[in-house]
Design a protein around this motif. Structure first.
Motif: not given
Length: 787
Positions: A178-179, A350, A352, A364, A366, A368
């Motif tokens: 998820d990034d 994360a 988002r 988007n 984000t 993190t």
């Protein structure tokens, strides 16, 4: 290169325009669960133009006003077709139903956009159905082990879940959940990965032709996306295997508005072994080994334009031992306690936010967080039971890790059907912890020791920005062109890099596509390893004033041929150069802090090149692939191997894999894999030289071992067959599945490592080379219930 980006700029300005156009936008999702479908295709049959949905299921398609027949399709789902008369901008959300007919079920393949249609090359997508249907080591289905079966990817050592992609090392893989980067993706000292398939929606592997949105590693990107959760009703799955149990729950908190997905996994080998250890020991002995994983994701829909996602993962391995006993000394009774533990694990988070700015512009944002920690500790103590006086004690503790805080923003822009533009920027604050050691000691006859020493933490700042455009220049020619710019600030020094990316596709005919790609990649972090398997003692370290960034250039040329519907043959050749690779100097390791880590390493360069073939079948009762890789991988360091080139440890000339699943009925299916690979390269002594200082010393009592070149010996070839059987039964409240698997079904004695031993006879002794094999045939069984 300037001409390429001039072309990109002019193409954006001069894209095809329409006299009167409207924009159709919306989301693609699974009808039963509401889960968004990534890379679903939306297509106008009248105008022969279309687009694909992004990582959040969003699509945007600009069309002329008037009547259109629109189709939405996705691998393994029934296509949906609608007819409409477009006069204004319109929102259409496609909800697709899973394919029911057995012959149409597709288990693996490009999700939505096929290899033949995409300008992207060197990418493979893997579905969780395939991961779960293949035979599994000790019954644990594993994403990384499935990836290892693809051409161009190697596992390293027997049973390990490491990734060596196109001649690169394990540190050169960008693994995103998820990034968020995962720095150590291994459980059980590398024999399992940290990814629980029950929590995962999709996996994409990029081996080359990297899109500009990815950066920071040289060899591969593994983009893993967690499931959002069912928006309609509560569903779940639990399973029990030989070494672990798993639970997955997903459903709506508020129907069609807020969903959750929760998964947990834990081994219980330590719980089973604990009473056995205690029963066999005279003292109080305990400890053992376990790992656990927790995945959580919550999704909230504010409106059709705004959504919020919160996802988190935490996992931990712990190997420990304890031993308590009593002794009598000098007519006094003493209680002794010995403790040891080895811990490592990841925590990621994360947050988002998706927002649709216009019908053509999707954003988007984000935030993190990632933290990888390694901790090893040994402690001993004693207590006089008569006087309660503390006796001798000893403590040694070593800690290292890496902690990241980051923010990024990404945009998807759809100016017209001939362009799909992505651009964005990111910032990450790294805190590297190369290693701190604490030593405490107290004894009757020596001075107490209480000291802390090691390498200080290093803070670094990493930034990047990118732009890429997928341009359909004509019906037979398309390109993906992009630019990735990055910077890395550390210890008062700033490194920068401009990294062009280009992929192109030419349709020779309706069934044959020719592709080419070029990527420049830079990497600002390094992994130092001293072992033949990936251990948590492997250290993540940054580029510094003295240690320069790694960088690579990769060229690829290939073709995709559609043999018939559902069967594709692809071939790719690649050539990659790598600079500023790190290796420990001879005899150096992560322990020993008399000098800093920068003094223990050598910098050098590497090359890898080869060819890959993949024949895959994606539809019908029988699916799978046959893959073959022919490759070379070399290294060169000024002060290693006398400055001459040598084969990398995981240089593998030939690598072959055959993967098949066959569904006999809804109640029974099988999975089969067979792999073959050239043996790993290792360094062994080739002769023994008598010491010149004592020339008369007999051969058997002294001398020096002479090794010659590094990695001068090839271990025997590796091959293995696995087979698994899945028995399903529909119950009142769900589906029950029994899985029976055989790992290494014909019990091949594959070498884990080789060593010299003395073979004695009545009259002589000679040194012989022997191998140690780790895994014979291993049966496993697991039970799962999906409701």
């Amino acid at each position: 290169m300037n001409k390429i980006f001039t072309l990109l700029f002019l193409s954006l300005l001069s894209g095809v325009s329409f006299a009167q156009t409207v924009t159709l936008r919306g989301y693609t999702s699974d009808r039963s669960s509401g889960e968004h479908l990534i890379n679903a295709s939306v297509y106008s049959s009248e105008k022969l133009i279309g687009t694909i949905s992004n990582n959040y299921g969003f699509y945007s398609l600009t069309l002329p006003t008037g009547k259109h027949t629109l189709s939405c399709s996705y691998v393994g789902y029934q296509a949906q077709t609608i007819e409409l008369n477009l006069a204004t901008d319109t929102v259409i959300n496609f909800q697709l139903s899973a394919q029911q007919e057995l012959e149409e079920i597709t288990i693996i393949g490009q999700q939505g956009e096929s290899k033949l249609a995409s300008s992207q090359m060197s990418r493979e997508n893997i579905t969780m159905d395939k991961v779960k249907s293949l035979p599994a080591f000790l019954g644990e289905a594993d994403i990384i082990k499935t990836i290892q079966l693809l051409p161009g990817v190697q596992s390293g050592t027997e049973g390990a879940s490491g990734l060596y992609v196109r001649g690169g090392g394990p540190d050169q893989n960008l693994i995103l959940l998820d990034d968020v980067p995962i720095y150590n993706a291994n459980h059980l000292f590398g024999f399992f990965s940290v990814f629980n398939p029950d929590a995962i929606k999709s996996v994409s592997l990029y081996k080359g032709g990297f899109p500009a949105r990815f950066g920071g590693r040289l060899s591969s990107v593994v983009d893993i996306r967690m499931k959002d959760g069912n928006s309609q009703k509560l569903h779940g799955n639990f399973s029990i295997g030989l070494i672990s149990s798993k639970l997955n729950l997903e459903g709506p908190l508020v129907k069609d508005k807020t969903t959750f997905n929760f998964s947990a996994r834990r081994t219980y080998a330590d719980l089973i072994a604990r009473p056995l250890i205690k029963a066999s020991s005279e003292g109080e002995e305990g400890g053992g080994y376990f790992f656990h994983d927790l995945n959580m994701k919550i999704t909230h829909k504010f409106s059709d334009r705004s959504k919020l996602y919160l996802s988190a993962y935490t996992g931990k391995d712990r190997a420990s031992s304890k031993y308590d006993y009593t002794s009598n000394w000098d007519n006094e009774s003493w209680r002794h306690n010995d403790r040891f533990h080895l811990d490592w694990g990841n925590t990621t988070t994360a947050l988002r936010w998706n927002y649709l700015i216009t019908n053509k512009l999707f954003a988007n944002t984000t935030l993190t967080y990632s933290n990888y920690v390694f901790d090893i500790e040994e402690r001993t103590s004693s207590l006089n039971l008569s006087t309660a006086e503390k006796g001798d004690s000893y403590q040694l503790n070593y800690k290292s890790g890496i902690e990241d805080l980051g923010a990024k923003i990404d945009f998807d822009y759809y100016p017209n059907p001939q362009h799909r533009v992505k651009f964005g920027a990111s910032y990450t604050n790294h805190t590297f912890k190369p290693g701190i050691m604490v030593h405490k000691e107290k004894a009757d006859y020596t001075s107490p020791i209480d000291t802390t020493y090691g390498n200080a933490n290093i803070t670094a700042h990493e930034l990047y920005a990118y732009i890429e455009d997928n341009i359909e220049i004509s019906p037979i020619f398309s390109v993906n062109v992009g630019l990735h710019a990055s910077a890395f600030g550390v210890e008062g020094k700033m490194y920068g890099s401009i990294q062009p990316r280009l992929s192109a596709k030419y349709m020779a005919n309706d069934r044959l596509a020719i592709k080419a790609a070029y990527s420049k990649m830079d990497q600002y972090i390094h992994l130092l390893s001293t072992a033949t398997i990936e251990l948590p003692t492997d250290l993540w370290l940054p580029t510094t004033k003295r240690i320069r960034p790694q960088h690579s250039h990769q060229f690829a040329l290939g073709a995709v041929y559609q043999v018939k519907k559902g069967i594709e043959l692809s071939a790719e050749g690649f050539y990659k150069t790598m600079d500023n690779l790190l290796e420990y100097k001879e005899g150096a390791s992560f322990i020993g802090v008399s000098t800093g880590w920068e003094d223990k390493v050598e910098m050098g360069k590497g090359w890898s090149y080869g060819a890959e073939l993949l024949l895959q079948k994606t539809t019908g009762k029988t699916t799978g692939w046959l893959g073959y890789t022919l490759s070379w991988s070399d290294r060169q360091f000024e002060n290693i191997n006398w400055g001459e080139k040598f084969s990398a440890r995981y240089d593998r000339r030939h690598d072959l894999s055959f993967v098949m699943t066959h569904r006999f009925s809804d109640r029974f299916d099988i999975g089969f894999t067979w792999v073959y690979g050239t043996g790993n390269a290792v360094t062994i002594p080739t002769q023994k030289v008598i010491s010149p200082q004592i020339p008369n010393t007999p051969y058997i009592t002294g001398g020096y071992e002479y090794y010659g070149e590094r990695n001068n010996y090839r271990m025997p070839a590796y091959h293995r067959m696995d087979i698994g059987f899945n028995f399903h039964k529909q119950k009142k409240h769900g589906i029950r599945t029994w899985n029976v698997s055989l790992y290494n079904a014909y019990s091949r004695q594959n070498p884990f490592f080789v060593y010299f031993d003395n073979e004695q006879t009545y009259t002589s002794s000679r040194k012989v080379l022997k191998q140690f094999s780790l895994f014979p045939i291993i049966p496993s069984i697991s039970y799962s219930f999906k409701f």
